[in-house]
Motif scaffolding. Sequence first.
Motif, PDB file in Angstrom:
ATOM      1  N   LYS A 144     -33.858   7.903  11.174  1.00  0.00           N
ATOM      2  CA  LYS A 144     -32.800   7.826  10.159  1.00  0.00           C
ATOM      3  C   LYS A 144     -31.420   7.731  10.801  1.00  0.00           C
ATOM      4  O   LYS A 144     -31.184   8.221  11.905  1.00  0.00           O
ATOM      5  N   VAL A 145     -30.511   7.094  10.060  1.00  0.00           N
ATOM      6  CA  VAL A 145     -29.113   7.032  10.464  1.00  0.00           C
ATOM      7  C   VAL A 145     -28.245   7.418   9.271  1.00  0.00           C
ATOM      8  O   VAL A 145     -28.697   7.415   8.121  1.00  0.00           O
ATOM      9  N   GLN A 146     -27.000   7.726   9.578  1.00  0.00           N
ATOM     10  CA  GLN A 146     -26.063   8.138   8.530  1.00  0.00           C
ATOM     11  C   GLN A 146     -24.755   7.384   8.728  1.00  0.00           C
ATOM     12  O   GLN A 146     -24.378   7.050   9.861  1.00  0.00           O
ATOM     13  N   ALA A 147     -24.072   7.107   7.632  1.00  0.00           N
ATOM     14  CA  ALA A 147     -22.789   6.401   7.720  1.00  0.00           C
ATOM     15  C   ALA A 147     -21.901   6.771   6.554  1.00  0.00           C
ATOM     16  O   ALA A 147     -22.383   7.059   5.446  1.00  0.00           O
ATOM     17  N   ASN A 148     -20.615   6.774   6.801  1.00  0.00           N
ATOM     18  CA  ASN A 148     -19.642   6.937   5.719  1.00  0.00           C
ATOM     19  C   ASN A 148     -19.376   5.553   5.137  1.00  0.00           C
ATOM     20  O   ASN A 148     -19.044   4.612   5.869  1.00  0.00           O
ATOM     21  N   VAL A 149     -19.542   5.415   3.837  1.00  0.00           N
ATOM     22  CA  VAL A 149     -19.342   4.127   3.183  1.00  0.00           C
ATOM     23  C   VAL A 149     -18.182   4.214   2.195  1.00  0.00           C
ATOM     24  O   VAL A 149     -18.023   5.208   1.491  1.00  0.00           O
ATOM     25  N   ASP A 150     -17.377   3.177   2.177  1.00  0.00           N
ATOM     26  CA  ASP A 150     -16.204   3.105   1.301  1.00  0.00           C
ATOM     27  C   ASP A 150     -16.357   1.885   0.392  1.00  0.00           C
ATOM     28  O   ASP A 150     -16.365   0.745   0.879  1.00  0.00           O
ATOM     29  N   LEU A 151     -16.503   2.132  -0.903  1.00  0.00           N
ATOM     30  CA  LEU A 151     -16.672   1.038  -1.853  1.00  0.00           C
ATOM     31  C   LEU A 151     -15.354   0.623  -2.506  1.00  0.00           C
ATOM     32  O   LEU A 151     -15.353  -0.145  -3.460  1.00  0.00           O
ATOM     33  N   GLY A 152     -14.270   1.144  -1.969  1.00  0.00           N
ATOM     34  CA  GLY A 152     -12.957   0.807  -2.539  1.00  0.00           C
ATOM     35  C   GLY A 152     -12.515   1.833  -3.566  1.00  0.00           C
ATOM     36  O   GLY A 152     -11.490   2.482  -3.400  1.00  0.00           O
ATOM     37  N   VAL A 153     -13.307   1.973  -4.634  1.00  0.00           N
ATOM     38  CA  VAL A 153     -12.942   2.940  -5.679  1.00  0.00           C
ATOM     39  C   VAL A 153     -13.501   4.312  -5.369  1.00  0.00           C
ATOM     40  O   VAL A 153     -13.049   5.316  -5.937  1.00  0.00           O
ATOM     41  N   GLU A 182     -22.413  -5.569   9.226  1.00  0.00           N
ATOM     42  CA  GLU A 182     -21.536  -4.444   8.884  1.00  0.00           C
ATOM     43  C   GLU A 182     -20.784  -3.994  10.136  1.00  0.00           C
ATOM     44  O   GLU A 182     -20.923  -2.854  10.595  1.00  0.00           O
ATOM     45  N   PRO A 183     -19.968  -4.856  10.750  1.00  0.00           N
ATOM     46  CA  PRO A 183     -19.323  -4.523  12.034  1.00  0.00           C
ATOM     47  C   PRO A 183     -18.400  -3.316  11.991  1.00  0.00           C
ATOM     48  O   PRO A 183     -18.182  -2.662  13.010  1.00  0.00           O
ATOM     49  N   ALA A 184     -17.845  -3.006  10.815  1.00  0.00           N
ATOM     50  CA  ALA A 184     -16.909  -1.885  10.721  1.00  0.00           C
ATOM     51  C   ALA A 184     -17.607  -0.557  10.437  1.00  0.00           C
ATOM     52  O   ALA A 184     -16.979   0.502  10.476  1.00  0.00           O
ATOM     53  N   MET A 185     -18.899  -0.608  10.161  1.00  0.00           N
ATOM     54  CA  MET A 185     -19.626   0.609   9.786  1.00  0.00           C
ATOM     55  C   MET A 185     -20.017   1.407  11.033  1.00  0.00           C
ATOM     56  O   MET A 185     -20.559   0.863  11.986  1.00  0.00           O
ATOM     57  N   GLU A 186     -19.725   2.697  11.008  1.00  0.00           N
ATOM     58  CA  GLU A 186     -20.074   3.572  12.125  1.00  0.00           C
ATOM     59  C   GLU A 186     -21.348   4.334  11.781  1.00  0.00           C
ATOM     60  O   GLU A 186     -21.347   5.183  10.885  1.00  0.00           O
ATOM     61  N   LEU A 187     -22.413   4.018  12.493  1.00  0.00           N
ATOM     62  CA  LEU A 187     -23.697   4.691  12.288  1.00  0.00           C
ATOM     63  C   LEU A 187     -23.835   5.847  13.261  1.00  0.00           C
ATOM     64  O   LEU A 187     -23.322   5.806  14.382  1.00  0.00           O
ATOM     65  N   GLY A 230     -25.404  -1.126  -3.558  1.00  0.00           N
ATOM     66  CA  GLY A 230     -25.752  -2.538  -3.493  1.00  0.00           C
ATOM     67  C   GLY A 230     -26.434  -2.866  -2.175  1.00  0.00           C
ATOM     68  O   GLY A 230     -27.376  -2.188  -1.753  1.00  0.00           O
ATOM     69  N   ASP A 231     -25.933  -3.892  -1.486  1.00  0.00           N
ATOM     70  CA  ASP A 231     -26.511  -4.308  -0.199  1.00  0.00           C
ATOM     71  C   ASP A 231     -25.905  -3.585   0.990  1.00  0.00           C
ATOM     72  O   ASP A 231     -26.290  -3.839   2.133  1.00  0.00           O
ATOM     73  N   THR A 232     -24.937  -2.707   0.734  1.00  0.00           N
ATOM     74  CA  THR A 232     -24.350  -1.948   1.827  1.00  0.00           C
ATOM     75  C   THR A 232     -25.397  -1.012   2.432  1.00  0.00           C
ATOM     76  O   THR A 232     -26.104  -0.315   1.720  1.00  0.00           O
ATOM     77  N   LEU A 233     -25.504  -1.011   3.718  1.00  0.00           N
ATOM     78  CA  LEU A 233     -26.490  -0.224   4.446  1.00  0.00           C
ATOM     79  C   LEU A 233     -27.921  -0.616   4.040  1.00  0.00           C
ATOM     80  O   LEU A 233     -28.805   0.215   3.925  1.00  0.00           O
ATOM     81  N   ALA A 257     -23.460   0.532  17.274  1.00  0.00           N
ATOM     82  CA  ALA A 257     -22.402  -0.441  16.988  1.00  0.00           C
ATOM     83  C   ALA A 257     -22.970  -1.854  16.956  1.00  0.00           C
ATOM     84  O   ALA A 257     -22.636  -2.649  16.065  1.00  0.00           O
ATOM     85  N   ASP A 258     -23.844  -2.179  17.915  1.00  0.00           N
ATOM     86  CA  ASP A 258     -24.438  -3.517  17.949  1.00  0.00           C
ATOM     87  C   ASP A 258     -25.415  -3.722  16.796  1.00  0.00           C
ATOM     88  O   ASP A 258     -25.535  -4.832  16.269  1.00  0.00           O
ATOM     89  N   LEU A 259     -26.109  -2.661  16.398  1.00  0.00           N
ATOM     90  CA  LEU A 259     -27.033  -2.774  15.270  1.00  0.00           C
ATOM     91  C   LEU A 259     -26.261  -3.063  13.978  1.00  0.00           C
ATOM     92  O   LEU A 259     -26.652  -3.942  13.192  1.00  0.00           O
ATOM     93  N   ALA A 260     -25.170  -2.329  13.750  1.00  0.00           N
ATOM     94  CA  ALA A 260     -24.361  -2.544  12.546  1.00  0.00           C
ATOM     95  C   ALA A 260     -23.758  -3.943  12.536  1.00  0.00           C
ATOM     96  O   ALA A 260     -23.734  -4.624  11.500  1.00  0.00           O
ATOM     97  N   LYS A 261     -23.289  -4.403  13.693  1.00  0.00           N
ATOM     98  CA  LYS A 261     -22.701  -5.739  13.783  1.00  0.00           C
ATOM     99  C   LYS A 261     -23.735  -6.809  13.471  1.00  0.00           C
ATOM    100  O   LYS A 261     -23.459  -7.761  12.730  1.00  0.00           O
ATOM    101  N   ALA A 262     -24.949  -6.651  14.019  1.00  0.00           N
ATOM    102  CA  ALA A 262     -26.010  -7.628  13.766  1.00  0.00           C
ATOM    103  C   ALA A 262     -26.437  -7.622  12.303  1.00  0.00           C
ATOM    104  O   ALA A 262     -26.909  -8.637  11.780  1.00  0.00           O
TER     105      ALA A 262
END
Length: 226
Positions: free
Chosen positions: A143-152, A131-136, A184-187, A123-128
């Motif tokens: 390696k880490v994994q995350a669910n990403v939502d691009l809107g569409v 990406e504070p809302a991203m759950e790693l 893009g720049d996400t993750l 959580a602290d890594l994502a915030k720094a």
Amino acid sequence: MDPLPRRRARRWPIVLACVLLLLVMAVAVADRLAAAYAERTMASEIKKEGFPTTPDVTIKGVPFLTQVVSRDFHDVRLKAKNIAEGPLNITRLDARARDVHVDSGFRSGTLGSVDGSAFVSFADLAKAGGEPAMELKAAGPGKVQANVDLGVTEGTATASVTKEGGNIRVKALSVEDFPLEDLGDTLDFTVPVSGLPMGLAFQSLTVGKDGVSLAITGRNVKFTDQ
């Protein structure tokens, strides 16, 4: 009349043993009280070297009083929590110092070598990384994994976590359900790790179940009464 003096004579070894036991206990208590005082004083001074709160200091080795005479300590443990490191919060730091030499008041000295780990939660890594809302979560070694939502659209992305210079580098490797370039720049971010307490250096990292552990070291680390 003879039996009574003999009984009294037999009691002397018992009395002597009790006296010796009490002396040993008194020395042991004095030893621990002296160690507790030294630990508190040393911790208070070490705090001034970049710790937000007073760290927990434990001086190993028994008896302690013999170490006081030389003011040299072979094994000192340091623990601290919630250390702000720029944008990064270090959840906890555990370190072991060897060959510690202090002045007579335990208010300044040198830690010959320091080795340990600094743990950063996901959580602290994502915030720094912005990406504070991203759950790693862990996705294997490094390696880490995350669910990403691009809107569409949304998907599950996997990223590498490596040491890049003095930084933690998180970079997307793959994503399910849509092309990687759409991320893009996400993750994809870099978190600097510099200015650790006492000038400690970040050497390597490992990804664990709940976060990232940074291996930290230091040599001839000084603390002073400021």
